[in-house]
Write an enzyme that holds these catalytic residues in place. Structure first.
Site, mmCIF file in Angstrom:
data_model
loop_
_atom_site.group_PDB
_atom_site.id
_atom_site.type_symbol
_atom_site.label_atom_id
_atom_site.label_comp_id
_atom_site.label_asym_id
_atom_site.label_seq_id
_atom_site.Cartn_x
_atom_site.Cartn_y
_atom_site.Cartn_z
ATOM 1 N N GLU B 89 0.452 -1.160 -0.214
ATOM 2 C CA GLU B 89 -0.043 0.049 -0.047
ATOM 3 C C GLU B 89 0.835 1.369 0.001
ATOM 4 O O GLU B 89 0.538 1.925 -0.602
ATOM 5 C CB GLU B 89 -0.905 -0.010 1.073
ATOM 6 C CG GLU B 89 -2.378 -0.651 1.129
ATOM 7 C CD GLU B 89 -2.050 -2.251 1.177
ATOM 8 O OE1 GLU B 89 -0.863 -2.722 1.514
ATOM 9 O OE2 GLU B 89 -3.218 -2.942 0.799
ATOM 10 N N HIS B 158 -10.713 -5.001 10.456
ATOM 11 C CA HIS B 158 -11.102 -4.673 9.141
ATOM 12 C C HIS B 158 -12.615 -3.865 9.115
ATOM 13 O O HIS B 158 -13.205 -3.874 8.278
ATOM 14 C CB HIS B 158 -11.451 -6.168 8.487
ATOM 15 C CG HIS B 158 -9.853 -6.984 7.996
ATOM 16 N ND1 HIS B 158 -9.280 -7.328 8.886
ATOM 17 C CD2 HIS B 158 -9.627 -6.973 6.966
ATOM 18 C CE1 HIS B 158 -8.302 -7.890 8.344
ATOM 19 N NE2 HIS B 158 -8.256 -7.515 7.163
#
Lengths: 393, 359
Positions: B89, B158
């Site tokens: 990322e 998450h």
């Protein structure tokens, strides 16, 4: 016999007076200087490369004078910044580049202005080679409206066309540079991106992430590690398990270059640029260089290295002296000529410093501007609910 | 062609109209589109419109997108414009920002915004602040998009909502669509915007179909960033919300309407810049305010709205303190009963409305 002697002496006297006239009437002309010379340069250590840059570099008189002038300008500009910082006219962070001039000048000599470049915070030299003027660089350091970023960026955030700063977060500029290279490839203009970082940044994870993607996608990116032996106060031996920074790209070919020799840097950059432009993907260069100042102006730079070490580099490997010696010993320039350049440079710096210390600070109206690009004006909250400030693009 | 389509769609009506010997009346050509398809259409249209637009992220190309949002795009546009990245990322977000600086218009997908934390330095320090630091020399036209907030059973790491974190920062625009029309219009606007936009989607909304208007089906349909929408008119209390919670507010409003309580439901659409004016105008009419969000309470979106209300002209119109309905202040648990009780439910909204109205 006497007649023949007279004739001969007349001829000789005539030519002698002609020679004498030439010496007396005209000053030393360009015809008296060597127009170009070839110099031996250090062989680069290679990683995953069959051949490297040439072992000889040709230098024309014009090039030599230009490199000399630019490096000298850079040197004097940084020393002036040192002075202004100590007078508290420059505040905050100030990371000086003196000692490393051959890197910036050599790199620019190996690419075009239409190529792209990004570096970290030790960026004043690159701002200059990428088209910034000393005036606007110094005025940015002193935080004035005439600064290259109107006083809003400071030392670490200077930008010009195809120069993306000046970046304060260590290592963040490397993925950015690969992104610029992606755009170069995408837009198909045969441009490349030079992406610089230091020996300290070389251990950042995002750099390895970038190596991976740049290599996978064959981005036209020259990664350059300016290894000046110290990441702030930590020597390379204490920071890196492997100090062979030119090998750290693993699958990316690399070369280790003498960063104190502007010709060596130039030839290596040309070699690397050719590699990128031919579609082979990224390449990595380690420039072995040295900074005379500490990491920044708040670091005296002698707690982790000796004064003797600094002195030794200055006397034996100074990039400007090296170029100067080469040119003088090959009759490519005269001592007076170089002194004249020094005087001109000094004047340019003085004028710039004068501007940088007298130009007014940015107007308070500018405080909230430049939040968004190409947007209608918006309202920005001030320090209290009753203060509503205006922001334009 | 369009009229033929309309005719075929309205075939039955047309026939009966003819039989009745009336003028042929075309019913409004509203279409059912899921949020996922709306996002897909938005990207497809913008990719077609501007060569500089491209999409990168994990699994966006050959996998058709982790949540199938980018389905079909790689097949249509190829490797150059739809790029699969490795799981890095920080690296690919930085690459996207650099590409934006050099003249492209990237859409950078985070598989979920939880992973954007790895890259948050690039979003804030490289994207958001650059136009300001360069005093206007260097714009960064980029969109960061992906699902945000709670999903179903994916547990603590998450499920975080990042609306408050990104909305904190000047230089960013933060957008949070609710329905399909929002998704399409706002994503198109975000891609066309010359500034960094954080586009917060919601995984639970992807599969939900909505009717979208004829206007919204046009390739030039764009919803302005920074303007809220009143989804339901009301006079007793204002409910302000964003993303999936807008749907819950509307459901709560329907239940409350049966008891004679008329809620005005505002869909924020954009978190930053906040449309404070829309909220103030509504509160000056209803005199009561509740904010509803999925994220944590402390320093959240609701906290900001309440603070602004205090500081603005609408304060004097409040007949009761404005309150927030938020997610519970805990990391998201896994077990269904625990998860269900960690985020606002319709009953929580109804309860808070009645408390505020002192009913």
């Amino acid at each position: 016999m006497r007649k023949m002697l007279t004739i001969i002496s007349n001829v000789l006297r005539g030519s002698a007076s002609r020679n004498g006239a030439r010496v007396v009437v005209s000053a030393r002309t360009y015809a008296d200087f060597t127009p170009q010379a070839t110099f031996d340069i250090k062989k680069c250590d290679l990683h995953k490369l069959e051949d490297g840059p040439p072992l000889q570099a040709m230098l024309t008189r014009e090039e030599g004078l230009q490199y000399y002038r630019t490096m000298q300008t850079m040197r004097r500009m940084e020393l002036k910044a040192d002075q202004l910082y100590k007078q508290k006219i420059i505040r905050g962070f100030c990371h000086l580049y003196d000692g490393q001039e051959a890197c910036a000048v050599g790199i620019e000599a190996g690419i075009n202005l239409s190529d792209h470049l990004i570096t970290a915070y030790r960026a004043h030299g690159y701002t200059l080679t990428r088209g910034g003027t000393v005036r606007e660089i110094m005025a940015e350091l002193t935080g004035r409206r005439g600064g290259i970023a109107k006083g809003k960026g400071g030392s670490m955030h200077m930008y010009t066309k195809h120069f993306y700063g000046g970046n304060g977060i260590v290592g963040a500029q490397v993925p950015l540079g690969a992104g610029v290279a992606l755009a170069c490839k995408y837009l198909g203009k045969n441009e490349l991106c030079v992406c610089l970082y230091g020996d300290g940044a070389a251990n950042q994870g995002q750099i390895f992430e970038t190596y991976n993607m740049a290599s996978l996608w064959k981005l036209p990116c020259i990664f350059i590690c300016e290894n000046n032996k110290y990441g702030m106060g930590t020597s390379v031996e204490r920071a890196a398990a492997s100090t062979d920074y030119y090998k750290r790209g693993d699958f990316i070919p690399g070369l280790r270059v003498d960063g104190m020799d502007v010709l060596c840097v130039r030839e290596a950059t040309k070699f690397a640029a050719e590699h990128c432009r031919s579609g082979k993907g990224p390449i990595l260069m380690e420039l072995q260089t040295y900074r005379y100042h500490g990491h920044s102006m708040s670091d005296p730079g002698i707690s982790y290295r000796t004064r003797e070490e600094i002195q030794e580099v200055r006397s034996k490997s100074d990039p400007i002296s090296m170029l100067k010696d080469r040119m003088l010993s090959n009759n490519m320039a005269s001592v007076e000529e170089l002194k004249e350049i020094d005087v001109e440079v000094r004047k340019e710096i003085e004028d710039a410093a004068q501007f940088a210390t007298t130009d007014p600070e940015p107007p308070l109206d500018d405080l909230c501007n430049h939040i968004f690009y190409n947007d209608p004006p918006l309202e920005v909250r001030g320090t209290n609910p009753w203060t509503k400030l205006k922001s334009v693009s | 062609m369009a009229s033929l389509r309309c005719f075929l769609r309205s075939g039955k009506n047309a026939v009966s109209a003819v039989l009745r010997r009336e003028f042929h009346r075309t019913p409004p050509a509203a279409v059912q589109v899921t949020v996922r398809d709306a996002l897909n259409q938005a990207m497809d249209e913008e990719l077609e419109r501007d060569e500089r637009v491209f999409l990168l992220g994990e699994e966006v190309a050959q996998y058709d997108g982790a949540y199938k949002v980018s389905r079909g795009l790689w097949k249509k546009y190829g490797d150059k414009r739809i790029i699969d990245t490795p799981i890095t990322e920080m690296g690919f977000a930085g690459i996207a920002v650099g590409a934006a600086m050099a003249g492209l218009r990237p859409i950078c997908e985070f598989m979920t915004f939880n992973f954007s934390m790895q890259a948050i330095d690039q979003v804030i320090n490289s994207a958001a602040k650059t136009y300001y630091m360069s005093a206007g020399l260097q714009p960064v036209p980029i969109v960061f998009r992906g699902p945000n907030g709670a999903s179903a059973g994916v547990a603590a790491q998450h499920s975080q909502c990042f609306a408050a974190w990104y909305s904190h920062c000047p230089g960013l625009k933060v957008v949070s669509p609710w329905n399909a029309e929002d998704a399409k219009g706002l994503l198109k606007a975000a891609i066309r915007d010359d500034n960094p936009v954080v586009f917060l989607e919601n995984e639970l909304m992807y599969g939900v179909p909505f009717e979208i208007s004829e206007e919204a089906q046009s390739k030039d349909f764009v919803i302005p960033i920074g303007k809220a929408k009143i989804e339901r008119q009301g006079k007793h209390i204002t409910l302000v919300s964003h993303s999936r919670m807008v749907g819950l507010c509307l459901d709560a409003a329907a239940v409350l309407a049966k008891e004679g309580i008329e809620c005005e439901v505002i869909n924020m659409r954009t978190i930053r810049p906040l449309d404070a004016e829309a909220i103030e105008t509504s509160v000056m009419k209803t005199n009561h305010l509740i904010t509803v969000e999925g994220g944590w309470p402390q320093f959240g979106v609701g906290a900001e709205i309440l603070a602004r209300l205090m500081e603005g002209p609408a304060f004097n119109y409040l007949d009761a303190p404005a309150v927030r309905v938020t997610g519970v202040d805990i990391p998201m648990p896994y077990a269904k009963i625990l998860e269900d009780n960690s985020i606002p439910q319709i009953k929580d909204i109804i309860f808070s409305v009645k408390k505020t109205l002192n009913i």
